[in-house]
Design a protein around this motif. Structure first.
Motif, PDB file in Angstrom:
ATOM      1  N   PRO A  88     -11.401  36.404  36.930  1.00 50.20           N
ATOM      2  CA  PRO A  88     -12.205  37.856  37.649  1.00 50.20           C
ATOM      3  C   PRO A  88     -12.982  38.703  36.824  1.00 50.20           C
ATOM      4  CG  PRO A  88      -9.642  37.637  38.956  1.00 50.20           C
ATOM      5  CD  PRO A  88      -9.757  36.462  37.967  1.00 50.20           C
ATOM      6  N   ASP A  89     -12.302  38.361  36.102  1.00 54.42           N
ATOM      7  CA  ASP A  89     -12.802  39.493  34.627  1.00 54.42           C
ATOM      8  C   ASP A  89     -13.968  38.842  34.865  1.00 54.42           C
ATOM      9  OD1 ASP A  89     -10.900  42.103  34.704  1.00 54.42           O
ATOM     10  OD2 ASP A  89      -9.751  40.532  32.827  1.00 54.42           O
ATOM     11  N   LEU A  90     -13.872  37.646  34.630  1.00 54.03           N
ATOM     12  CA  LEU A  90     -15.184  37.148  33.687  1.00 54.03           C
ATOM     13  C   LEU A  90     -16.214  37.344  34.573  1.00 54.03           C
ATOM     14  CD1 LEU A  90     -13.660  34.067  31.866  1.00 54.03           C
ATOM     15  CD2 LEU A  90     -15.116  36.080  30.697  1.00 54.03           C
ATOM     16  N   LEU A  91     -16.154  36.663  36.135  1.00 52.64           N
ATOM     17  CA  LEU A  91     -17.298  36.621  36.999  1.00 52.64           C
ATOM     18  C   LEU A  91     -17.881  37.745  37.070  1.00 52.64           C
ATOM     19  CD1 LEU A  91     -18.258  35.229  39.347  1.00 52.64           C
ATOM     20  CD2 LEU A  91     -16.259  36.465  41.083  1.00 52.64           C
ATOM     21  N   ALA A  92     -17.161  39.127  37.075  1.00 54.12           N
ATOM     22  CA  ALA A  92     -18.081  40.466  36.846  1.00 54.12           C
ATOM     23  C   ALA A  92     -18.412  40.764  35.316  1.00 54.12           C
ATOM     24  CB  ALA A  92     -16.543  40.927  36.844  1.00 54.12           C
ATOM     25  N   LEU A  93     -18.501  40.186  34.588  1.00 52.05           N
ATOM     26  CA  LEU A  93     -19.325  40.112  33.512  1.00 52.05           C
ATOM     27  C   LEU A  93     -20.254  39.529  33.616  1.00 52.05           C
ATOM     28  CD1 LEU A  93     -16.538  40.163  31.003  1.00 52.05           C
ATOM     29  CD2 LEU A  93     -17.987  42.068  31.279  1.00 52.05           C
ATOM     30  N   GLY A  94     -20.033  38.711  34.970  1.00 53.32           N
ATOM     31  CA  GLY A  94     -21.522  37.332  34.930  1.00 53.32           C
ATOM     32  C   GLY A  94     -20.833  36.185  34.128  1.00 53.32           C
ATOM     33  N   LEU A  95     -20.346  36.097  33.831  1.00 52.53           N
ATOM     34  CA  LEU A  95     -20.272  34.581  32.240  1.00 52.53           C
ATOM     35  C   LEU A  95     -19.622  33.701  33.273  1.00 52.53           C
ATOM     36  CD1 LEU A  95     -18.255  36.592  29.693  1.00 52.53           C
ATOM     37  CD2 LEU A  95     -20.907  36.718  30.218  1.00 52.53           C
ATOM     38  N   ILE A  96     -19.170  33.298  34.304  1.00 48.99           N
ATOM     39  CA  ILE A  96     -18.722  32.962  34.945  1.00 48.99           C
ATOM     40  C   ILE A  96     -19.660  32.667  36.476  1.00 48.99           C
ATOM     41  CG2 ILE A  96     -17.204  31.681  34.122  1.00 48.99           C
ATOM     42  CD1 ILE A  96     -15.346  32.617  36.409  1.00 48.99           C
ATOM     43  N   ASP A  97     -19.847  31.576  37.210  1.00 49.08           N
ATOM     44  CA  ASP A  97     -20.558  31.779  38.578  1.00 49.08           C
ATOM     45  C   ASP A  97     -19.743  32.015  39.971  1.00 49.08           C
ATOM     46  OD1 ASP A  97     -23.597  31.290  37.251  1.00 49.08           O
ATOM     47  OD2 ASP A  97     -22.227  29.468  36.636  1.00 49.08           O
ATOM     48  N   GLU A  98     -18.398  31.302  39.572  1.00 49.23           N
ATOM     49  CA  GLU A  98     -17.876  31.432  41.037  1.00 49.23           C
ATOM     50  C   GLU A  98     -16.181  31.011  40.149  1.00 49.23           C
ATOM     51  OE1 GLU A  98     -19.231  29.168  44.229  1.00 49.23           O
ATOM     52  OE2 GLU A  98     -16.641  28.905  44.909  1.00 49.23           O
ATOM     53  N   VAL A  99     -15.380  31.477  40.754  1.00 52.63           N
ATOM     54  CA  VAL A  99     -13.941  31.095  40.937  1.00 52.63           C
ATOM     55  C   VAL A  99     -13.591  30.212  41.624  1.00 52.63           C
ATOM     56  CG1 VAL A  99     -11.776  32.382  40.699  1.00 52.63           C
ATOM     57  CG2 VAL A  99     -13.609  34.148  40.247  1.00 52.63           C
ATOM     58  N   VAL A 100     -12.860  29.672  41.856  1.00 54.61           N
ATOM     59  CA  VAL A 100     -12.555  28.653  42.639  1.00 54.61           C
ATOM     60  C   VAL A 100     -10.690  28.885  43.215  1.00 54.61           C
ATOM     61  CG1 VAL A 100     -12.211  26.131  43.102  1.00 54.61           C
ATOM     62  CG2 VAL A 100     -14.023  27.005  41.796  1.00 54.61           C
ATOM     63  N   LYS A 101     -10.819  28.960  43.964  1.00 54.13           N
ATOM     64  CA  LYS A 101      -9.247  29.207  44.767  1.00 54.13           C
ATOM     65  C   LYS A 101      -8.502  27.986  44.505  1.00 54.13           C
ATOM     66  CE  LYS A 101      -9.204  33.150  46.718  1.00 54.13           C
ATOM     67  NZ  LYS A 101      -7.620  33.956  46.655  1.00 54.13           N
ATOM     68  N   GLU A 102      -7.147  28.816  43.941  1.00 50.19           N
ATOM     69  CA  GLU A 102      -5.850  27.806  44.006  1.00 50.19           C
ATOM     70  C   GLU A 102      -4.989  27.170  45.188  1.00 50.19           C
ATOM     71  OE1 GLU A 102      -3.481  27.788  39.861  1.00 50.19           O
ATOM     72  OE2 GLU A 102      -6.088  27.707  39.299  1.00 50.19           O
ATOM     73  N   PRO A 103      -4.585  26.293  45.020  1.00 44.65           N
ATOM     74  CA  PRO A 103      -2.989  27.021  46.408  1.00 44.65           C
ATOM     75  C   PRO A 103      -2.067  27.540  46.082  1.00 44.65           C
ATOM     76  CG  PRO A 103      -3.288  23.748  45.801  1.00 44.65           C
ATOM     77  CD  PRO A 103      -4.128  25.559  44.428  1.00 44.65           C
ATOM     78  N   PRO A 104      -1.545  28.350  47.007  1.00 44.82           N
ATOM     79  CA  PRO A 104      -0.742  29.548  47.067  1.00 44.82           C
ATOM     80  C   PRO A 104       0.481  29.326  45.141  1.00 44.82           C
ATOM     81  CG  PRO A 104      -0.710  28.565  49.258  1.00 44.82           C
ATOM     82  CD  PRO A 104      -1.968  27.625  48.021  1.00 44.82           C
ATOM     83  N   GLY A 105       0.946  30.123  44.698  1.00 45.99           N
ATOM     84  CA  GLY A 105       1.734  29.639  44.077  1.00 45.99           C
ATOM     85  C   GLY A 105       0.588  28.968  42.628  1.00 45.99           C
ATOM     86  N   GLY A 106      -0.468  28.559  42.382  1.00 42.38           N
ATOM     87  CA  GLY A 106      -0.964  28.122  41.041  1.00 42.38           C
ATOM     88  C   GLY A 106      -1.207  26.400  41.746  1.00 42.38           C
ATOM     89  N   ALA A 107      -1.944  25.912  40.788  1.00 47.66           N
ATOM     90  CA  ALA A 107      -2.816  24.525  41.250  1.00 47.66           C
ATOM     91  C   ALA A 107      -1.163  23.509  40.901  1.00 47.66           C
ATOM     92  CB  ALA A 107      -4.094  24.093  40.269  1.00 47.66           C
ATOM     93  N   HIS A 108      -0.639  23.585  40.046  1.00 43.17           N
ATOM     94  CA  HIS A 108       0.335  23.173  39.859  1.00 43.17           C
ATOM     95  C   HIS A 108       1.204  22.205  40.758  1.00 43.17           C
ATOM     96  CE1 HIS A 108       1.705  27.425  38.712  1.00 43.17           C
ATOM     97  NE2 HIS A 108       3.235  26.497  39.365  1.00 43.17           N
ATOM     98  N   LEU A 109       1.251  23.266  41.566  1.00 47.72           N
ATOM     99  CA  LEU A 109       2.179  23.069  43.094  1.00 47.72           C
ATOM    100  C   LEU A 109       2.096  22.148  43.918  1.00 47.72           C
ATOM    101  CD1 LEU A 109       3.645  26.815  43.994  1.00 47.72           C
ATOM    102  CD2 LEU A 109       4.852  24.876  42.307  1.00 47.72           C
ATOM    103  N   ASP A 110       0.651  22.494  43.466  1.00 48.39           N
ATOM    104  CA  ASP A 110      -0.428  20.853  44.797  1.00 48.39           C
ATOM    105  C   ASP A 110      -1.315  20.325  44.128  1.00 48.39           C
ATOM    106  OD1 ASP A 110      -1.332  19.484  46.816  1.00 48.39           O
ATOM    107  OD2 ASP A 110      -0.258  21.278  48.988  1.00 48.39           O
ATOM    108  N   TYR A 111      -1.322  19.219  43.914  1.00 41.89           N
ATOM    109  CA  TYR A 111      -2.734  18.377  43.270  1.00 41.89           C
ATOM    110  C   TYR A 111      -3.385  17.693  43.812  1.00 41.89           C
ATOM    111  CZ  TYR A 111       0.044  17.862  38.338  1.00 41.89           C
ATOM    112  OH  TYR A 111       0.893  17.787  37.202  1.00 41.89           O
ATOM    113  N   ASP A 112      -3.508  17.451  45.065  1.00 34.56           N
ATOM    114  CA  ASP A 112      -4.596  17.491  46.442  1.00 34.56           C
ATOM    115  C   ASP A 112      -5.318  18.860  46.762  1.00 34.56           C
ATOM    116  OD1 ASP A 112      -3.160  14.866  45.925  1.00 34.56           O
ATOM    117  OD2 ASP A 112      -2.526  15.031  47.443  1.00 34.56           O
TER     118      ASP A 112
END
Lengths: 333, 299
Positions: free
Chosen positions: A250-274
């Protein structure tokens, strides 16, 4: 069950209760109680992850079970074929490069692979890439340009490898050349920062038309520990350093250094790879379609302008005119 | 027998020492010789005895490379502390202190003029401004310098002297590596020469971007040049580094530096290189494509 981080302690307590109940003979009441506890654990997880502090995000980005580049490749590409070597010195196993079908269309894929178990981690050098890795990636990207295929990049590295052989074989030059050539590469490039974006080692693969970042990824000029060691003279001040450096998505999006934040599953990507891969897929596919609809010239200009604008007047600097008392220019001594 | 008897007198050095004005003599850290400051300046801050290269300020660098009558650009660019960064000290205060100490707004000076009559834009980094670190202002000024060289069909010369990216501007600093390199890519494709001068030290994100991208990479003797700092490497491999590791001579041997040049020969070498890369005096090469279109000129 996935390994739990320190701030997930309340979830761990619930899980212990659930396990204890499971050990007892099953009754309808117990099953209901288990269900209730599980629901509570889920909502607790959503709650905790909604308000993660920067250092906690660093922990998630480095989570031992976080999906690696190849986990995404397996889910997003068909017929993936890895290629090896920089044709100069060796094959670097910390960077994977190859080709595969992305929704039926041939594409080049490059990225850092950290490895999960100890054996894999050693084989992958913990994702610390050597110069050969950057040169291999560039070789594959040039092939992509030649055959008019898009490039999809996954970023997940602590840093470029800081060792004697790295310096001997010019890791600085390898990264520098990638920065220049990726800016000019005439084919669409979509970058996904999916774990740790570790300074130059990350950026050396991360110049693209679009830079996406997973919700709990980080992207930093220096690891928080290193920054704390230098500026606070105490590596234990990493929590403060992580806050100060503004390295979260979120910080980097606000600074204009990235184009989009891609959501992760609740609790982080490590809980649901698919689920994590599906979310990445959706974003990559959408951006790629936009880029492929553009002319080469428009796309390359837009890529240049995008990086050109990073740290712009008003946001990061002001022009005050010549400082008071400055030398009259043009006086040779 | 009073041979071994010491006449004890209190040490009273200060008054005597103060008779020599501060900075009249400089001790060479390499050969320990005391050098008369005027001699040192006359030899471009190179020790006349052992050729140790003292660190040079950005202003001295421009004076040394450019012919008289050059123009400074973008001197007023100043960081706004975009992250409102604070460690043990506020970055804002560090900036003000550096500005007061150096008279510069950030760690670089850009000027355009001629080198032995050849048109050039020169950017020189100032180490005494927060370790010559690269933040947004350094990134912007070098990018503008490259764009200016493109527009004016001039050569670009960047003199690096930096520990790397500036931590206090976070990922914004990191991205300056990409921004500058992209501008250098355009300069490259426009067929214009870029000479990178690497001086002590050139490390981190500066080495891993513009410093290594010169058509020619020219280093001063014994400069520390590398990506990771020596201490970081020692911590990683847990052993002492060999003597001379990451010095100019090491990089020359490994194939990453074209020339190592004594500072006293630097300007002549730069001019000769430019001529050999096809740069001529401006009057003899009328730019057919790049007619000045009222380019906003500052200074």
């Amino acid at each position: 069950m996935a390994e739990l981080l320190d701030f997930e302690e309340p979830i761990a307590v619930l899980q212990k209760e659930i396990e204890a109940l499971r050990l007892m003979p099953s009754t309808p009441e117990r099953l209901a109680a288990i269900q209730q506890l599980e629901d509570r654990a889920t909502s607790l997880r959503v709650e905790i992850y909604a308000t993660l502090k920067p250092w906690q995000r660093v922990q998630v980005a480095r989570h031992p079970n976080r999906p690696c580049m190849l986990d995404y490749v397996e889910r997003l590409f068909q017929e993936f074929t890895e290629v090896h070597g920089d044709r100069r010195f060796a094959d670097d196993t910390a960077i994977v490069a190859g080709f595969g079908l992305y929704h039926g269309q041939p594409a080049a894929v490059v990225g850092h692979q950290k490895g999960r178990d100890t054996k894999q981690k050693i084989y992958r050098n913990f994702g610390y890439a050597r110069p050969e890795g950057y040169r291999k990636a560039m070789r594959v990207m040039k092939l992509a340009e030649k055959f008019r295929e898009p490039v999809i990049v996954f970023i997940d590295t602590p840093a470029a490898y800081p060792g004697i052989e790295s310096e001997e074989r010019g890791v600085a030059e390898a990264i520098a050349v990638n920065l220049r050539e990726m800016a000019l590469l005439d084919t669409p490039i979509v970058v996904v920062v999916c774990g740790e974006g570790g300074s130059g080692g990350a950026l050396g693969l991360a110049v693209g038309d679009r830079v996406l970042m997973q919700e709990f990824g980080i992207y930093s000029v220096i690891p928080p520990e290193g920054c704390a060691a230098i500026l606070w003279r105490d590596a234990q001040r990493k929590v403060e350093a992580a806050e100060a450096l503004k390295i979260t998505a979120p910080d980097l999006l606000a600074l204009g250094l990235i184009d989009e934040v891609v959501k992760e599953p609740p609790g982080g990507a490590h809980l649901d790879y698919d689920r994590a891969a599906a979310l990445v897929d959706e974003a990559v596919g959408r951006h790629l379609a936009e880029l492929q609809a553009m002319t080469s010239e428009a796309r390359l200009d837009a890529r240049y302008d995008k990086f050109r604008d990073m740290g712009h007047a008003g946001q990061s600097f002001v022009d005050e005119g010549a400082p008071a008392g400055s030398r009259a220019p043009g006086q040779a001594g | 027998m009073a041979w071994f008897k010491k006449a004890r007198r209190p040490i009273a050095a200060p008054e005597q020492a103060s008779r020599v004005p501060e900075g009249l003599w400089v001790k060479c850290p390499s050969c320990n010789k005391a050098i008369y400051n005027k001699d040192l300046l006359a030899s471009l801050s190179v020790c006349p005895r052992c050729a140790h290269h003292f660190r040079l300020s950005a202003a001295d660098r421009l004076r040394m490379l450019l012919d008289g009558g050059w123009t400074e650009h973008d001197a007023g660019l100043r960081s706004t502390d975009p992250l409102t960064f604070t460690d043990t000290k506020a970055y804002r205060d560090r900036l003000s202190k550096a500005i007061a100490a150096t008279g510069l707004n950030d760690a670089i000076i850009v000027g355009s003029g001629t080198i032995e009559g050849l048109p050039a834009v020169v950017a020189a980094m100032e180490y005494s401004f927060i370790g010559g670190s690269m933040g947004v202002v350094v990134g912007e000024k070098i990018t503008r310098a490259a764009e200016r060289a493109c527009a004016e069909r001039a050569a670009l010369i960047v003199v690096s002297c930096s520990g790397g990216a500036r931590m206090m501007e976070g990922t914004l600093s990191l991205m300056q590596m990409a921004k500058i390199s992209a501008a250098l890519g355009r300069l490259d494709r426009a067929g214009l020469p870029y000479l990178s001068i690497l001086t002590d030290p050139t490390t981190g994100g500066v080495a891993a971007s513009f410093a290594m991208l010169g058509d020619l990479n020219i280093a001063e003797p014994k400069a520390l040049i590398g990506f990771a700092g020596p201490r970081v490497i020692e911590q990683t491999i847990r052993q002492k580094l060999p003597e001379g590791f990451q010095r100019s001579e090491f990089l020359l041997e490994k194939g990453f530096i074209d020339l190592i040049v004594d500072r006293r020969e630097l300007k002549a070498t730069v001019a000769r290189s430019l001529r050999l890369l096809g740069v001529g005096p401006r009057s003899t090469t009328p730019p057919a494509t790049a007619v000045p279109t009222g380019d906003e000129s500052d200074a």
